[in-house]
Design a protein around this motif. Structure first.
Motif, short mmCIF file in Angstrom:
data_model
loop_
_atom_site.label_atom_id
_atom_site.label_comp_id
_atom_site.label_asym_id
_atom_site.label_seq_id
_atom_site.Cartn_x
_atom_site.Cartn_y
_atom_site.Cartn_z
N VAL A 206 3.91 1.58 -1.22
CA VAL A 206 4.50 1.71 -2.56
C VAL A 206 3.48 2.31 -3.52
O VAL A 206 3.77 3.25 -4.26
N ALA A 207 2.26 1.79 -3.50
CA ALA A 207 1.20 2.30 -4.38
C ALA A 207 0.89 3.76 -4.08
O ALA A 207 0.67 4.56 -5.00
N VAL B 151 2.92 6.04 -2.84
CA VAL B 151 4.02 6.87 -3.34
C VAL B 151 3.90 7.01 -4.85
O VAL B 151 4.02 8.11 -5.40
N GLU B 152 3.65 5.89 -5.51
CA GLU B 152 3.51 5.91 -6.98
C GLU B 152 2.35 6.79 -7.42
O GLU B 152 2.42 7.44 -8.46
N ASP B 153 1.28 6.83 -6.63
CA ASP B 153 0.10 7.63 -6.95
C ASP B 153 0.24 9.10 -6.54
O ASP B 153 -0.66 9.91 -6.80
N GLY B 154 1.34 9.42 -5.87
CA GLY B 154 1.57 10.80 -5.47
C GLY B 154 0.71 11.25 -4.31
O GLY B 154 0.40 12.44 -4.18
N ARG B 155 0.33 10.32 -3.44
CA ARG B 155 -0.49 10.67 -2.27
C ARG B 155 0.28 11.59 -1.34
O ARG B 155 1.51 11.68 -1.38
N SER C 41 0.83 -1.21 0.00
CA SER C 41 0.00 0.00 0.00
C SER C 41 0.86 1.26 0.00
O SER C 41 0.55 2.23 -0.69
#
Length: 92
Positions: A24-25, A27-31, A22
């Motif tokens: 990693v996702a 960070v990748e999504d720019g949260r 979660s």
């Protein structure tokens, strides 16, 4: 029982892996940073609890087993010492 066969340890590791995925996702999504760090704290806590469970399992399975086999079941004093070692291990 081997650590590899301990369902509690495996459950905790899988939970930590899910939390990390979660993060990693996120960070990748720019949260936002707050949400990411909150999720990272969940990963850290899950790993700490897993470490404690693993250490307690090791103490129970190996120290308790060796002491118990030496002279039959563990006497109350030895059980108290094992419990104290487990309590101390939370400071690792």
């Amino acid at each position: 029982m081997s650590h590899a066969n301990n369902p509690e340890i495996l459950k905790r590791l899988r939970r930590a892996a899910g939390h990390l995925a979660s993060v990693v996702a996120m960070v990748e999504d720019g949260r936002d940073c707050l949400a990411i760090t909150q999720q990272m704290q969940a990963v850290i806590k899950a790993l700490e609890m897993t470490k404690r469970t693993l250490i307690h399992h090791h103490i129970d399975e190996h120290l308790g087993h060796v002491a118990g086999n030496a002279a039959g079941p563990l006497p109350a004093e030895a059980r108290a010492l094992v419990a104290e070692i487990k309590e101390i291990s939370k400071y690792l």
